[in-house]
Write an enzyme that holds these catalytic residues in place. Structure first.
Site, PDB file in Angstrom:
ATOM      1  CG  HIS A 261      -2.205  -1.004   1.355  1.00  0.00           C
ATOM      2  ND1 HIS A 261      -2.626  -1.953   2.391  1.00  0.00           N
ATOM      3  CD2 HIS A 261      -2.659  -1.511   0.307  1.00  0.00           C
ATOM      4  CE1 HIS A 261      -3.022  -2.376   2.301  1.00  0.00           C
ATOM      5  NE2 HIS A 261      -4.084  -2.381   0.780  1.00  0.00           N
TER       6      HIS A 261
ATOM      7  CE  LYS B  26     -12.932  -7.335   2.055  1.00  0.00           C
ATOM      8  NZ  LYS B  26     -11.742  -6.391   1.342  1.00  0.00           N
TER       9      LYS B  26
ATOM     10  NE  ARG C 269      -2.861  -6.974  -4.470  1.00  0.00           N
ATOM     11  CZ  ARG C 269      -3.397  -7.535  -3.621  1.00  0.00           C
ATOM     12  NH1 ARG C 269      -3.267  -7.327  -2.214  1.00  0.00           N
ATOM     13  NH2 ARG C 269      -4.904  -7.217  -3.577  1.00  0.00           N
TER      14      ARG C 269
ATOM     15  CB  SER D 269      -4.504  -6.812   4.991  1.00  0.00           C
ATOM     16  OG  SER D 269      -3.780  -5.757   4.269  1.00  0.00           O
TER      17      SER D 269
HETATM   18  P1  ADP Z   1      -9.478  -3.427  -0.255  1.00  0.00           P
HETATM   19  O1  ADP Z   1     -10.525  -4.209   0.421  1.00  0.00           O
HETATM   20  O2  ADP Z   1     -10.262  -2.053  -1.070  1.00  0.00           O
HETATM   21  O3  ADP Z   1      -9.542  -4.381  -1.571  1.00  0.00           O
HETATM   22  P2  ADP Z   1      -7.084  -3.602   0.282  1.00  0.00           P
HETATM   23  O4  ADP Z   1      -6.663  -2.506   1.585  1.00  0.00           O
HETATM   24  O5  ADP Z   1      -6.864  -5.122   0.870  1.00  0.00           O
HETATM   25  O6  ADP Z   1      -8.246  -2.847   0.083  1.00  0.00           O
HETATM   26  O7  ADP Z   1      -6.729  -2.782  -0.931  1.00  0.00           O
HETATM   27  C1  ADP Z   1      -6.492  -1.383  -1.226  1.00  0.00           C
HETATM   28  C2  ADP Z   1      -6.045  -1.546  -2.678  1.00  0.00           C
HETATM   29  O8  ADP Z   1      -4.711  -1.980  -2.525  1.00  0.00           O
HETATM   30  C3  ADP Z   1      -6.564  -1.844  -4.024  1.00  0.00           C
HETATM   31  O9  ADP Z   1      -6.921  -1.443  -4.401  1.00  0.00           O
HETATM   32  C4  ADP Z   1      -5.534  -2.894  -4.063  1.00  0.00           C
HETATM   33  O10 ADP Z   1      -5.281  -4.107  -5.161  1.00  0.00           O
HETATM   34  C5  ADP Z   1      -3.704  -2.367  -3.540  1.00  0.00           C
HETATM   35  N1  ADP Z   1      -3.295  -3.560  -3.057  1.00  0.00           N
HETATM   36  C6  ADP Z   1      -3.567  -4.113  -1.460  1.00  0.00           C
HETATM   37  N2  ADP Z   1      -1.842  -4.741  -1.826  1.00  0.00           N
HETATM   38  C7  ADP Z   1      -0.773  -4.443  -2.677  1.00  0.00           C
HETATM   39  C8  ADP Z   1       0.604  -4.634  -3.046  1.00  0.00           C
HETATM   40  N3  ADP Z   1       0.666  -5.496  -2.530  1.00  0.00           N
HETATM   41  N4  ADP Z   1       0.719  -4.390  -4.081  1.00  0.00           N
HETATM   42  C9  ADP Z   1      -0.221  -3.250  -4.953  1.00  0.00           C
HETATM   43  N5  ADP Z   1      -1.676  -2.471  -4.327  1.00  0.00           N
HETATM   44  C10 ADP Z   1      -2.235  -3.125  -3.539  1.00  0.00           C
END
Ligand code: ADP
Length: 161
Positions: free
Chosen positions: A18, A42, A91, A129
């Site tokens: 992130h 969630k 990703r 996460s």
């Molecule tokens: P959500 O539940 O909205 O998907 P996340 O916190 O899992 O929330 O992810 C928020 C955003 O960050 C999403 O667009 C996700 O694809 C991106 N993201 C999460 N991990 C990574 C990573 N390792 N590299 C690039 N983007 C990421």
């Protein structure tokens, strides 16, 4: 055009993946509002306040970043902030379909708001996460995947359980 964008997500908790997206967005746009989405579907391990706090602690030195939280439709929130676009990270292939659906739906809801995707740094291509939470639960090392404050918060969470 206002160069203010919103990066919404669960951030449960924020990872180096992130933060990589946040830093890169901050290099492109004048202002990046990183906003914790309170998703009723969630069951997060960190409260909304804790997720906001960890984001503030880990993005504090990036001048273009503000941290916030919201509930309800992302497009409504983006409009209320006078922002022009939604930032999302992409990703591996698996992200594509869900992100494509969400971007299409958001375009339907508000055609003026664009969704902009930043491709993950390959170092973080398999970082999420959820994976971090699994590792934390079993006491593995998290040096390369989350900042120190997040690692501490995770260990505290799981030791208290
Ligand atoms: P959500 O539940 O909205 O998907 P996340 O916190 O899992 O929330 O992810 C928020 C955003 O960050 C999403 O667009 C996700 O694809 C991106 N993201 C999460 N991990 C990574 C990573 N390792 N590299 C690039 N983007 C990421």
């Amino acid at each position: 055009m206002l160069d203010r964008v919103v990066y919404p997500g669960s951030f449960d908790p924020v990872t180096k993946g992130h933060l990589n997206i946040i830093r890169r967005a901050a290099n492109i746009f004048d202002e990046v509002i990183v906003s914790v989405f309170n998703n009723p579907n969630k069951d997060p391990i960190f409260s909304m306040e804790e997720r906001v706090e960890l984001l503030k602690e880990t993005t504090g030195e990036i001048a273009e970043v503000r941290v916030d939280s919201f509930t309800g439709l992302t497009t409504n929130y983006v409009k209320s902030k006078n922002a022009s676009a939604i930032i999302r990270g992409l990703r591996a292939v698996s992200d594509f379909e869900g992100e494509f659906q969400m971007a299409s739906m958001n375009k339907e809801l508000d055609p003026e708001i664009e969704t902009i995707f930043l491709m993950t740094d390959s170092k973080y291509a398999f970082l999420s996460s959820s994976v971090v939470k699994e590792v934390a639960q079993f006491g593995g090392s998290m040096d390369n995947v989350v900042p120190k404050v997040v690692e501490k918060a995770l260990l505290k969470k799981y030791n208290n359980k």
